[in-house]
Design a protein around this motif. Structure first.
Motif, short mmCIF file in Angstrom:
data_model
loop_
_atom_site.label_atom_id
_atom_site.label_comp_id
_atom_site.label_asym_id
_atom_site.label_seq_id
_atom_site.Cartn_x
_atom_site.Cartn_y
_atom_site.Cartn_z
N ASN A 100 0.75 -1.10 -0.01
CA ASN A 100 0.08 -0.09 0.16
C ASN A 100 0.82 1.41 -0.01
N PHE A 101 2.05 1.21 0.60
CA PHE A 101 3.01 2.23 0.66
C PHE A 101 3.61 2.60 -0.51
N LYS A 102 3.96 1.75 -1.15
CA LYS A 102 4.45 1.67 -2.66
C LYS A 102 3.31 2.18 -3.62
N GLU A 103 2.12 1.79 -3.53
CA GLU A 103 1.22 2.13 -4.30
C GLU A 103 0.71 3.82 -4.27
N GLN A 104 0.83 4.23 -3.00
CA GLN A 104 0.49 5.46 -2.42
C GLN A 104 2.00 6.56 -3.14
N PHE A 105 3.19 5.93 -2.92
CA PHE A 105 4.05 6.48 -3.64
C PHE A 105 4.19 6.68 -5.00
N LYS A 107 1.56 7.31 -6.68
CA LYS A 107 0.36 7.91 -7.00
C LYS A 107 1.03 9.50 -6.79
N TRP A 108 1.74 9.67 -5.50
CA TRP A 108 2.44 10.79 -5.27
C TRP A 108 3.50 11.20 -6.42
N GLN A 109 4.21 10.25 -6.67
CA GLN A 109 5.20 10.50 -7.98
C GLN A 109 4.51 11.00 -9.08
N TYR A 110 3.45 10.46 -9.63
CA TYR A 110 2.75 10.69 -10.59
C TYR A 110 2.39 12.28 -10.58
#
Length: 132
Positions: A100-105, A107-110
């Motif tokens: 979940n943290f990687k998915e959030q990252f 999103k933030w990166q995009y």
């Protein structure tokens, strides 16, 4: 020309580091241990260029220091089975949390790219808090 590490190689190397059983972990030892798995002996520098490998190495080194090879032995098999079950549940929870943290990252990166936020802005230090 040096062969670059692909995602599969990196996962194998991290797995070797996580499962390292010796009292001492070294970059040279890791290079020798992964040679049969990836088909070539990587250099310390090539391993050190990957953040995930470096993080796994430092975490394993801390784990070795923290435990000092003191393996807790349960009193009987029932207690051991319960402990294993609890640890497996904890591992599953942490893997899901990490996913979940990687998915959030991502999103933030995009969104940072989409709205023109530079890497320097993202990496800037937090403001200091002035306390009386």
């Amino acid at each position: 020309m040096a062969r670059h590490l692909n995602k599969n190689d990196i996962e194998k190397i991290i797995n070797i580091i996580v499962l390292w059983e010796s009292n001492q972990i070294t970059w040279d030892g890791i290079c020798e241990a992964v040679e049969p798995l990836i088909g070539k002996k990587p250099t310390r520098q090539s391993l050190n260029m990957n953040k995930d490998i470096v993080e796994a190495y430092h975490n394993r080194k801390k784990g070795i220091r923290a435990t000092d090879n003191a393996i807790r032995k349960p009193a009987n098999l029932k207690i051991a089975a319960a402990r294993i079950a609890n640890l497996e549940k904890q591992i599953y929870h942490l893997e899901e949390q990490n996913k979940n943290f990687k998915e959030q990252f991502v999103k933030w990166q995009y969104n940072a790219y989409k709205f023109g936020v530079s890497e320097n802005q993202l990496n800037s230090d937090l403001p200091t808090i002035e306390r009386k």
